[in-house]
Structure formats: C-alpha cells, structure tokens
Design a protein around this motif. Structure first.
Motif, PDB file in Angstrom:
ATOM      1  N   LYS A 255      -2.636  11.436   1.366  1.00 16.33           N
ATOM      2  CA  LYS A 255      -3.765  12.154   1.983  1.00 16.33           C
ATOM      3  C   LYS A 255      -5.017  12.052   1.109  1.00 16.33           C
ATOM      4  N   GLY A 256      -4.845  12.126  -0.205  1.00 15.08           N
ATOM      5  CA  GLY A 256      -5.996  12.139  -1.126  1.00 15.08           C
ATOM      6  C   GLY A 256      -6.012  13.446  -1.893  1.00 15.08           C
ATOM      7  N   ALA A 257      -6.117  13.340  -3.221  1.00 17.06           N
ATOM      8  CA  ALA A 257      -5.975  14.517  -4.073  1.00 17.06           C
ATOM      9  C   ALA A 257      -7.300  15.034  -4.612  1.00 17.06           C
TER      10      ALA A 257
ATOM     11  N   GLU B 187      -3.696  22.120  -5.232  1.00 19.95           N
ATOM     12  CA  GLU B 187      -3.210  21.578  -3.975  1.00 19.95           C
ATOM     13  C   GLU B 187      -2.388  22.598  -3.181  1.00 19.95           C
ATOM     14  N   ARG B 188      -1.644  23.429  -3.893  1.00 21.90           N
ATOM     15  CA  ARG B 188      -0.668  24.257  -3.193  1.00 21.90           C
ATOM     16  C   ARG B 188      -0.369  25.490  -4.042  1.00 21.90           C
ATOM     17  N   LYS B 189      -0.643  26.686  -3.446  1.00 17.15           N
ATOM     18  CA  LYS B 189      -0.520  27.892  -4.284  1.00 17.15           C
ATOM     19  C   LYS B 189       0.924  28.127  -4.736  1.00 17.15           C
TER      20      LYS B 189
ATOM     21  N   PHE C 296       4.913   5.690   1.731  1.00 16.08           N
ATOM     22  CA  PHE C 296       4.241   6.889   2.207  1.00 16.08           C
ATOM     23  C   PHE C 296       4.454   8.009   1.200  1.00 16.08           C
ATOM     24  N   GLY C 297       3.372   8.428   0.544  1.00 20.96           N
ATOM     25  CA  GLY C 297       3.458   9.468  -0.480  1.00 20.96           C
ATOM     26  C   GLY C 297       3.061  10.806   0.093  1.00 20.96           C
ATOM     27  N   THR C 298       4.045  11.610   0.463  1.00 22.12           N
ATOM     28  CA  THR C 298       3.750  12.938   1.019  1.00 22.12           C
ATOM     29  C   THR C 298       4.974  13.843   0.905  1.00 22.12           C
ATOM     30  N   HIS C 299       4.687  15.161   0.805  1.00 28.49           N
ATOM     31  CA  HIS C 299       5.767  16.165   0.820  1.00 28.49           C
ATOM     32  C   HIS C 299       5.734  16.935   2.123  1.00 28.49           C
ATOM     33  N   ASP C 300       4.920  16.494   3.046  1.00 24.31           N
ATOM     34  CA  ASP C 300       4.599  17.245   4.255  1.00 24.31           C
ATOM     35  C   ASP C 300       5.649  16.966   5.345  1.00 24.31           C
TER      36      ASP C 300
ATOM     37  N   MET D  94       7.608  10.770  -3.398  1.00 24.58           N
ATOM     38  CA  MET D  94       7.211  12.150  -3.723  1.00 24.58           C
ATOM     39  C   MET D  94       6.984  12.278  -5.216  1.00 24.58           C
ATOM     40  N   LEU D  95       6.343  13.381  -5.601  1.00 25.38           N
ATOM     41  CA  LEU D  95       6.010  13.593  -7.008  1.00 25.38           C
ATOM     42  C   LEU D  95       7.150  14.294  -7.737  1.00 25.38           C
ATOM     43  N   TYR D  96       7.303  13.936  -8.994  1.00 24.60           N
ATOM     44  CA  TYR D  96       8.306  14.552  -9.863  1.00 24.60           C
ATOM     45  C   TYR D  96       8.179  16.082  -9.810  1.00 24.60           C
TER      46      TYR D  96
ATOM     47  N   LEU E 166       8.920  18.003  -7.267  1.00 24.87           N
ATOM     48  CA  LEU E 166       8.739  18.549  -5.924  1.00 24.87           C
ATOM     49  C   LEU E 166       9.765  17.957  -4.953  1.00 24.87           C
ATOM     50  N   ARG E 167      10.441  18.814  -4.231  1.00 26.56           N
ATOM     51  CA  ARG E 167      11.319  18.419  -3.125  1.00 26.56           C
ATOM     52  C   ARG E 167      12.373  17.360  -3.482  1.00 26.56           C
ATOM     53  N   GLU E 168      12.959  17.482  -4.652  1.00 28.95           N
ATOM     54  CA  GLU E 168      13.966  16.487  -5.049  1.00 28.95           C
ATOM     55  C   GLU E 168      15.152  16.491  -4.076  1.00 28.95           C
TER      56      GLU E 168
ATOM     57  N   ILE F 278       0.817  -1.214   0.000  1.00 31.37           N
ATOM     58  CA  ILE F 278       0.000   0.000   0.000  1.00 31.37           C
ATOM     59  C   ILE F 278       0.851   1.266   0.000  1.00 31.37           C
ATOM     60  N   ARG F 279       0.444   2.206  -0.858  1.00 33.52           N
ATOM     61  CA  ARG F 279       0.957   3.581  -0.771  1.00 33.52           C
ATOM     62  C   ARG F 279      -0.113   4.397  -0.035  1.00 33.52           C
ATOM     63  N   LEU F 280       0.293   4.991   1.090  1.00 35.42           N
ATOM     64  CA  LEU F 280      -0.640   5.826   1.841  1.00 35.42           C
ATOM     65  C   LEU F 280      -0.432   7.288   1.441  1.00 35.42           C
TER      66      LEU F 280
ATOM     67  N   TRP G 248       3.766  29.375  -8.598  1.00 34.64           N
ATOM     68  CA  TRP G 248       5.055  30.086  -8.769  1.00 34.64           C
ATOM     69  C   TRP G 248       6.092  29.190  -9.416  1.00 34.64           C
ATOM     70  N   PHE G 249       6.083  27.900  -9.032  1.00 32.73           N
ATOM     71  CA  PHE G 249       7.020  26.960  -9.667  1.00 32.73           C
ATOM     72  C   PHE G 249       6.813  26.960 -11.176  1.00 32.73           C
ATOM     73  N   VAL G 250       5.540  26.921 -11.575  1.00 31.27           N
ATOM     74  CA  VAL G 250       5.221  26.862 -13.004  1.00 31.27           C
ATOM     75  C   VAL G 250       5.732  28.112 -13.700  1.00 31.27           C
TER      76      VAL G 250
HETATM   77  C1  FAD Z   1       4.027   9.492  -4.800  1.00 31.07           C
HETATM   78  C2  FAD Z   1       2.638  10.036  -4.648  1.00 31.07           C
HETATM   79  C3  FAD Z   1       1.568   9.346  -5.203  1.00 31.07           C
HETATM   80  C4  FAD Z   1       0.275   9.816  -5.059  1.00 31.07           C
HETATM   81  N1  FAD Z   1      -0.782   9.056  -5.498  1.00 31.07           N
HETATM   82  C5  FAD Z   1      -2.040   9.473  -5.273  1.00 31.07           C
HETATM   83  C6  FAD Z   1      -3.174   8.665  -5.609  1.00 31.07           C
HETATM   84  O1  FAD Z   1      -3.041   7.554  -6.163  1.00 31.07           O
HETATM   85  N2  FAD Z   1      -4.408   9.155  -5.344  1.00 31.07           N
HETATM   86  C7  FAD Z   1      -4.608  10.366  -4.732  1.00 31.07           C
HETATM   87  O2  FAD Z   1      -5.755  10.737  -4.474  1.00 31.07           O
HETATM   88  N3  FAD Z   1      -3.546  11.150  -4.411  1.00 31.07           N
HETATM   89  C8  FAD Z   1      -2.296  10.747  -4.660  1.00 31.07           C
HETATM   90  N4  FAD Z   1      -1.239  11.554  -4.305  1.00 31.07           N
HETATM   91  C9  FAD Z   1      -1.488  12.960  -3.902  1.00 31.07           C
HETATM   92  C10 FAD Z   1      -1.761  13.097  -2.423  1.00 31.07           C
HETATM   93  O3  FAD Z   1      -3.016  12.522  -2.126  1.00 31.07           O
HETATM   94  C11 FAD Z   1      -1.779  14.582  -1.998  1.00 31.07           C
HETATM   95  O4  FAD Z   1      -2.796  15.231  -2.698  1.00 31.07           O
HETATM   96  C12 FAD Z   1      -0.482  15.315  -2.257  1.00 31.07           C
HETATM   97  O5  FAD Z   1       0.634  14.538  -2.000  1.00 31.07           O
HETATM   98  C13 FAD Z   1      -0.433  16.584  -1.365  1.00 31.07           C
HETATM   99  O6  FAD Z   1      -0.357  16.249  -0.012  1.00 31.07           O
HETATM  100  P1  FAD Z   1       1.036  16.330   0.790  1.00 31.07           P
HETATM  101  O7  FAD Z   1       0.907  15.503   2.011  1.00 31.07           O
HETATM  102  O8  FAD Z   1       2.138  15.969  -0.135  1.00 31.07           O
HETATM  103  O9  FAD Z   1       1.224  17.866   1.184  1.00 31.07           O
HETATM  104  P2  FAD Z   1       0.160  19.063   1.268  1.00 31.07           P
HETATM  105  O10 FAD Z   1      -1.005  18.623   2.076  1.00 31.07           O
HETATM  106  O11 FAD Z   1      -0.084  19.604  -0.097  1.00 31.07           O
HETATM  107  O12 FAD Z   1       0.971  20.119   2.084  1.00 31.07           O
HETATM  108  C14 FAD Z   1       1.144  20.037   3.505  1.00 31.07           C
HETATM  109  C15 FAD Z   1       2.404  20.782   3.899  1.00 31.07           C
HETATM  110  O13 FAD Z   1       3.537  20.060   3.387  1.00 31.07           O
HETATM  111  C16 FAD Z   1       4.546  20.969   2.999  1.00 31.07           C
HETATM  112  N5  FAD Z   1       4.757  20.847   1.538  1.00 31.07           N
HETATM  113  C17 FAD Z   1       3.898  20.379   0.622  1.00 31.07           C
HETATM  114  N6  FAD Z   1       4.435  20.402  -0.601  1.00 31.07           N
HETATM  115  C18 FAD Z   1       5.657  20.949  -0.461  1.00 31.07           C
HETATM  116  C19 FAD Z   1       6.704  21.255  -1.344  1.00 31.07           C
HETATM  117  N7  FAD Z   1       6.597  21.020  -2.644  1.00 31.07           N
HETATM  118  N8  FAD Z   1       7.828  21.816  -0.838  1.00 31.07           N
HETATM  119  C20 FAD Z   1       7.946  22.073   0.485  1.00 31.07           C
HETATM  120  N9  FAD Z   1       6.982  21.786   1.381  1.00 31.07           N
HETATM  121  C21 FAD Z   1       5.875  21.235   0.914  1.00 31.07           C
HETATM  122  C22 FAD Z   1       4.029  22.361   3.349  1.00 31.07           C
HETATM  123  O14 FAD Z   1       4.463  22.686   4.630  1.00 31.07           O
HETATM  124  C23 FAD Z   1       2.533  22.179   3.310  1.00 31.07           C
HETATM  125  O15 FAD Z   1       1.855  23.133   4.082  1.00 31.07           O
HETATM  126  C24 FAD Z   1       0.058  11.072  -4.400  1.00 31.07           C
HETATM  127  C25 FAD Z   1       1.136  11.760  -3.852  1.00 31.07           C
HETATM  128  C26 FAD Z   1       2.395  11.268  -3.947  1.00 31.07           C
HETATM  129  C27 FAD Z   1       3.524  12.029  -3.319  1.00 31.07           C
END
Ligand code: FAD
Length: 283
Positions: free
Chosen positions: A163-165, A268-270, A200-204, A229-231, A233-235, A159-161, A274-276
C-alpha cells in the motif's frame, strides 16, 4: 539518546546479522522464506554508503554460509542516493555483481515519493543488466502507480506490491483505505496477468481473501505468486497460508538503526503499540 532495543524487539530480529540468525532459522524451519533487511536510511556521507554496501555483501555471504532461504532488501538512500545518483548506481551495481555471481536476489525497497522516479530509473537500468537478480516495490496508494505498474509489468519485472508506508499528500496519493485497497486490487490484477511471480506485501485480510478468491476464479495456481508479511506480524497466518499451499516470505529487518522503521510500524496501526508493550513485559 539511543532508545533501548527491547522496544523494537517485536518488529526487529536483532541489532546485528549474527543476533538475527536464530530467528531467521526458526522461520525457515516453518517453511517461510525470508527477505533480510539491514535497517537504515538517508545516509549522508560517502564512506558510510560504501561501508553499507560492504555490509550488504557480507549479508549475502552470511545467507550462503548459514544456508538461509533468503533474499535481501536494500534502500537506495543507504547507498548514497541523497549524495550523488551516479555514486549510488555504482554502489548498487557493485552489490549486484556479487548477487549475480552467487545467484542471489536483491530487492530495492520503495521510499518516500521524492525518490520514486529516481528509484524506478535506477531499477530499470539494473534490471537490464541483472535481470532476475533484481526487483523493486510499487506503492498502490500513489496515483502514478497505475502507469508504473503497467510499464514494469511489461518489462517482466519482479514486483512487490504494497500500500505504501509513507505519508504522502492528496495531490499524489489516495488518502482513504477503500481507495487504496481498490488501487491495490487493480494493480495486483495487472501483475498477475503480465508477470511470472508477483509478490504481495500486506497483512490486510480483505486483500488476502480477495487475492485467494481472484486467483482461484482465474485458475492462477497457488505457487504462481507470493504473500509477504513483516517480521513480528501475523506469523500464524503465514504458517497457515503455507500449509494451504501458498508461497510465503517474511521480511526480517535487523540492525542498530531501527528507529525510523519502528516508528513507521507504530504509526501504521495502534495495536502495534500494545504488541510492543506486551513484548517488554514478557521480558
Ligand atoms: C513484506 C513487506 C514489505 C514492505 N515494503 C515496503 C516498501 O518497500 N515501501 C513501503 O512504502 N512500504 C512497504 N511495506 C509497508 C506497506 O506499504 C504498508 O505500510 C504496511 O504493510 C501496512 O499495510 P497493510 O496492508 O499490511 O495493512 P494496514 O493497512 O496497516 O491494515 C489494514 C487492515 O489489515 C488488518 N491488519 C493489519 N495488520 C494486522 C495485524 N498485524 N494483525 C491482524 N490484522 C492486521 C486489519 O484489519 C487492518 O485494519 C511493506 C510491507 C510488507 C508486508
């Protein structure tokens, strides 16, 4: 009217697999593993769905041919889920037959809540047949995930956990960040306790720091789970996590149908806007 690709370049590796190979190799060279994702969703006709499966199969071949350290992610609505469930299942199994033959891994991404139940049903069937070659995603924001995570963890699912997009109503999903983070942590604990190698898929930072602290405290080795993490972001953070001894993987989307994915990243994130803009002005 098709928008120019330069807009999406920050988040999308290329409009084709061939175009994305240099980026993929660059990431692999930094010891980051990959998940390649051919963009697109909600296919409405059978021919396009079948063509998509062929494209996924060519992608698996391409990964082998170019010796990339990469799995793939797919979306069931690209394989005909909106057309007919049996047709979608057949398409998925056609792809998984090849993945199994070549010892490759396919993850079913999770889409909007209308598709959660059917996605999990098809995943469970596929898991019985293809075992460690298939995984899926749980979205911690959904109230139902509390139960789903236990059931899937008991099956030993990969499982990849996240938050939900997708925007979901309050009846079925947490709406505020503290509640979503809390749910993520509770579900992460279940995966760490019951499954071999959770992702764990998150940038948080709050969740990343929590995962590091929780696993250290509970003697869970750094190589027993993965940060994803996503391409684009936060490499740097990914490289640093790798250097610290953690397992890491970058989700690398490519393809010409990039608009829905791109729109979700902006919503998801304002700061992503700016990145774009900065990517556009650099070129
Ligand atoms: C590998 C991967 C696969 C995914 N697959 C799915 C899927 O199958 N289905 C689905 O619904 N969603 C998927 N998602 C998206 C996911 O559900 C979230 O919508 C997305 O990851 C945003 O949540 P977050 O926890 O990364 O951070 P956010 O909730 O966007 O941000 C929370 C905090 O994290 C920090 N942060 C966030 N981004 C950055 C950044 N770029 N640089 C610095 N700090 C940052 C900031 O402090 C921000 O306030 C996936 C995400 C990843 C990473």
């Amino acid at each position: 009217m098709k928008l120019p690709f330069i807009l999406a370049k920050r988040f999308v590796a290329g409009e084709s697999f061939t175009e994305s190979i240099p980026k993929a190799k660059e990431l692999n060279n930094k010891n980051l593993k990959l998940t390649l994702d051919l963009l697109g969703e909600n296919v409405k006709d059978r021919q396009t769905a079948s063509d998509t499966v062929d494209s996924y199969i060519r992608l698996l071949d391409g990964i082998n041919e170019h010796e990339l350290e990469s799995s793939i992610s797919i979306k069931l609505t690209m394989m005909g889920l909106d057309i007919d469930e049996d047709f979608c299942r057949e398409n998925l199994f056609r792809l998984l037959d090849i993945a199994q033959k070549h010892d490759q891994f396919v993850r079913i991404d999770m889409e909007g809540s209308d598709n959660t139940q059917i996605t999990l049903d098809i995943f469970k069937e596929a898991h019985q047949r293809y075992g460690s070659h298939i995984g899926t995603v749980i979205q911690s924001m959904l109230h139902r995930s509390k139960n789903d995570i236990n059931e899937l963890a008991d099956m030993g699912a990969d499982i990849r956990l996240v938050k939900g997009a997708y925007n979901e109503p309050s009846k079925i999903a947490h709406q505020n960040m503290p509640a979503i983070r809390e749910a993520f942590k509770e579900q992460a604990k279940v995966l760490l306790e019951k499954t071999d190698f959770p992702r764990f898929g998150t940038h948080d930072d709050e969740l990343i720091d929590w995962l590091k602290t929780y696993t250290t405290k509970n003697d869970i080795p750094k190589d027993r789970f993965e940060f994803q993490m996503l391409y684009g972001l936060r490499e740097d953070t990914m490289v640093q996590l790798t250097e610290e001894g953690y397992r890491t993987r970058v989700y690398v989307p490519f393809g010409s149908d990039w608009l829905p994915y791109f729109t979700r990243r902006l919503a998801e994130r304002k700061e992503n806007i700016w990145f774009v803009l900065s990517t556009m002005f650099k070129n």
